[in-house]
Motif scaffolding. Structure first.
Motif, short mmCIF file in Angstrom:
data_model
loop_
_atom_site.label_atom_id
_atom_site.label_comp_id
_atom_site.label_asym_id
_atom_site.label_seq_id
_atom_site.Cartn_x
_atom_site.Cartn_y
_atom_site.Cartn_z
N THR A 1 31.71 16.47 -18.05
CA THR A 1 31.86 16.44 -16.59
C THR A 1 30.81 15.48 -16.02
O THR A 1 29.72 15.31 -16.59
N LEU A 2 31.15 14.87 -14.90
CA LEU A 2 30.23 13.88 -14.32
C LEU A 2 28.92 14.53 -13.91
O LEU A 2 27.84 13.96 -14.08
N MET A 3 29.00 15.79 -13.41
CA MET A 3 27.77 16.46 -12.99
C MET A 3 26.83 16.67 -14.18
O MET A 3 25.61 16.46 -14.05
N ALA A 4 27.38 17.04 -15.31
CA ALA A 4 26.53 17.26 -16.49
C ALA A 4 25.93 15.93 -16.96
O ALA A 4 24.77 15.86 -17.36
N ILE A 5 26.72 14.87 -16.89
CA ILE A 5 26.25 13.57 -17.37
C ILE A 5 25.18 13.01 -16.43
O ILE A 5 24.15 12.50 -16.86
N ALA A 6 25.43 13.14 -15.11
CA ALA A 6 24.47 12.58 -14.14
C ALA A 6 23.26 13.49 -13.95
O ALA A 6 22.19 13.03 -13.56
N GLY A 7 23.45 14.78 -14.20
CA GLY A 7 22.35 15.73 -13.98
C GLY A 7 22.28 16.23 -12.55
O GLY A 7 21.33 16.92 -12.19
N HIS A 8 23.26 15.89 -11.75
CA HIS A 8 23.30 16.39 -10.37
C HIS A 8 24.75 16.32 -9.85
O HIS A 8 25.56 15.55 -10.38
N PRO A 9 25.05 17.08 -8.80
CA PRO A 9 26.41 17.03 -8.24
C PRO A 9 26.68 15.67 -7.59
O PRO A 9 25.74 14.99 -7.17
N LEU A 10 27.94 15.31 -7.50
CA LEU A 10 28.31 14.00 -6.94
C LEU A 10 29.23 14.15 -5.74
O LEU A 10 29.87 15.19 -5.57
N ASP A 11 29.30 13.08 -4.97
CA ASP A 11 30.15 13.05 -3.77
C ASP A 11 31.58 12.73 -4.22
O ASP A 11 31.90 11.59 -4.58
N ARG A 12 32.44 13.74 -4.18
CA ARG A 12 33.79 13.55 -4.71
C ARG A 12 34.63 12.59 -3.87
O ARG A 12 35.45 11.85 -4.39
N VAL A 13 34.42 12.62 -2.55
CA VAL A 13 35.21 11.72 -1.70
C VAL A 13 34.86 10.27 -2.03
O VAL A 13 35.73 9.41 -2.13
N ALA A 14 33.57 10.01 -2.24
CA ALA A 14 33.15 8.64 -2.56
C ALA A 14 33.81 8.19 -3.88
O ALA A 14 34.28 7.05 -3.99
N ILE A 15 33.88 9.09 -4.85
CA ILE A 15 34.49 8.72 -6.14
C ILE A 15 36.00 8.47 -5.96
O ILE A 15 36.55 7.49 -6.47
N LEU A 16 36.62 9.34 -5.19
CA LEU A 16 38.06 9.17 -4.91
C LEU A 16 38.32 7.79 -4.30
O LEU A 16 39.23 7.07 -4.72
N LEU A 17 37.51 7.43 -3.32
CA LEU A 17 37.73 6.14 -2.64
C LEU A 17 37.50 4.98 -3.60
O LEU A 17 38.24 4.00 -3.58
N GLN A 18 36.49 5.08 -4.44
CA GLN A 18 36.25 4.01 -5.42
C GLN A 18 37.48 3.83 -6.32
O GLN A 18 37.88 2.71 -6.61
N VAL A 19 38.03 4.96 -6.77
CA VAL A 19 39.20 4.86 -7.67
C VAL A 19 40.39 4.26 -6.92
O VAL A 19 41.06 3.34 -7.42
N LEU A 20 40.63 4.73 -5.71
CA LEU A 20 41.81 4.24 -4.98
C LEU A 20 41.66 2.78 -4.58
O LEU A 20 42.63 2.02 -4.57
N GLN A 21 40.42 2.37 -4.29
CA GLN A 21 40.23 0.96 -3.96
C GLN A 21 40.51 0.05 -5.16
O GLN A 21 40.90 -1.10 -5.00
N ARG A 22 40.28 0.57 -6.36
CA ARG A 22 40.60 -0.21 -7.56
C ARG A 22 42.09 -0.10 -7.86
O ARG A 22 42.70 -1.00 -8.41
N PHE A 23 42.67 1.03 -7.50
CA PHE A 23 44.08 1.28 -7.83
C PHE A 23 45.03 0.34 -7.08
O PHE A 23 45.92 -0.26 -7.69
N PHE A 24 44.85 0.22 -5.75
CA PHE A 24 45.88 -0.46 -4.97
C PHE A 24 46.09 -1.95 -5.31
O PHE A 24 47.23 -2.39 -5.38
N PRO A 25 45.03 -2.72 -5.57
CA PRO A 25 45.29 -4.12 -5.97
C PRO A 25 46.10 -4.20 -7.28
O PRO A 25 47.00 -5.03 -7.41
N LEU A 26 45.80 -3.29 -8.22
CA LEU A 26 46.54 -3.31 -9.48
C LEU A 26 47.98 -2.83 -9.26
O LEU A 26 48.92 -3.33 -9.88
N TRP A 27 48.14 -1.86 -8.39
CA TRP A 27 49.48 -1.36 -8.05
C TRP A 27 50.33 -2.48 -7.46
O TRP A 27 51.50 -2.66 -7.80
N ARG A 28 49.71 -3.30 -6.59
CA ARG A 28 50.47 -4.42 -6.01
C ARG A 28 50.86 -5.42 -7.10
O ARG A 28 51.98 -5.91 -7.11
N SER A 29 49.95 -5.66 -8.04
CA SER A 29 50.30 -6.55 -9.16
C SER A 29 51.51 -6.00 -9.90
O SER A 29 52.42 -6.74 -10.26
N TRP A 30 51.48 -4.71 -10.14
CA TRP A 30 52.58 -4.06 -10.89
C TRP A 30 53.90 -4.23 -10.15
O TRP A 30 54.91 -4.60 -10.73
#
Ligand code: BTN
Length: 258
Positions: free
Chosen positions: A162-191
């Protein structure tokens, strides 16, 4: 609980017709399929899933604290589903890298950080009328104690993390979601535009599997050899001992350590 206002605000620039955030669903993939009725695109997030599903009919433990979400799209021309599943893996790994984790991809789309599987992807498609509905489910183990997931067995030889165990602290889930979606949409458009190279390149750049000795078990078939590349449809190319090149689009892969 996730801050819904932040989710809506962060996603406002992305072309999603509807965004749903639930405290609990059976599976966000199933909820996305239901919500996609009469719509072109949806995002469904849930705090927990009662029946989270993994690849190959496996169960996916989904307690509170994780990021469990599905993107649903209705599309007219659907081709190249294996490529779509690589695309989702590449976007997730890139999003985690932008969040500070050294994430890599084990074929087809298990996301690993130092040999621990922290995220998985389940792509499902159904033909419907003139088009098809595509659901891309992404599960990321974020703020969860690792022991809570130990009951879930990862693919052979792969530990669950889990990311919390690896980082040693809790993380901001919304920030992670946005990072993933921002990478997703350009690739989705390519597809959608049939531009496969950006997708193949992103996946290859993050792959743990290329150039490795692998064993793939798929529908009773066992394929052993070296993973040498991807073809244009996203199939993994495996060179077997007799020199032949096998195309593989599904199955369970084990990295062989010799
Ligand atoms: C895997 O086996 O690696 C794939 C796991 C996919 C889990 C995600 S969580 C959100 C979405 N809803 C599900 O039921 N499964 C996917």
């Amino acid at each position: 609980m996730m801050d819904q206002a932040l989710v809506y605000e962060g996603l406002s620039g992305l072309s999603l017709e509807r965004i749903y955030v639930f405290p609990e669903v059976d599976s966000t993939n199933d909820e996305a399929k239901r919500r996609l009725q009469g719509r072109r695109s949806v995002l469904v997030l849930a705090e927990r899933q009662r029946r989270g599903r993994g690849r190959q009919g496996q169960r996916w433990e989904s307690p509170p604290g994780g990021l469990w979400f599905s993107l649903g799209f209705r599309e007219r021309n659907v081709k190249n589903i294996p490529l779509l599943s690589l695309l989702a893996g590449a976007a997730t790994a890139q999003g985690l890298r932008e969040s500070g984790f050294a994430a890599r991809i084990k074929w087809p789309n298990d996301i690993l950080i130092s040999d621990r599987k922290v995220a998985g992807i389940l792509v499902e498609m159904e033909a419907e009328g003139p088009g098809s509905s595509i659901v891309i489910g992404i599960g990321i183990n974020v703020n969860i104690a690792e022991e809570e997931l130990q009951k879930r067995l990862g693919p052979a030889g792969v530990q669950v993390g889990t990311l919390m165990a690896i980082a040693g602290h809790p993380l901001d889930r919304v920030a992670i979601l946005l990072q993933v979606l921002q990478r997703f949409f350009p690739l989705w458009r390519s597809w959608k535009e049939g531009r496969v190279e950006p997708i193949l390149q992103s996946w290859k750049g993050l792959s743990l599997t290329l150039n490795e000795r692998v064993l793939i078990i798929a529908a009773g078939r066992r394929i052993e050899g070296t993973a040498v590349g991807l073809d244009h449809n996203g199939a993994l190319l495996v060179r077997t001992a007799d020199g032949r090149l096998q195309r593989v689009t599904e199955g369970h892969l084990i990295h062989l350590v010799l």
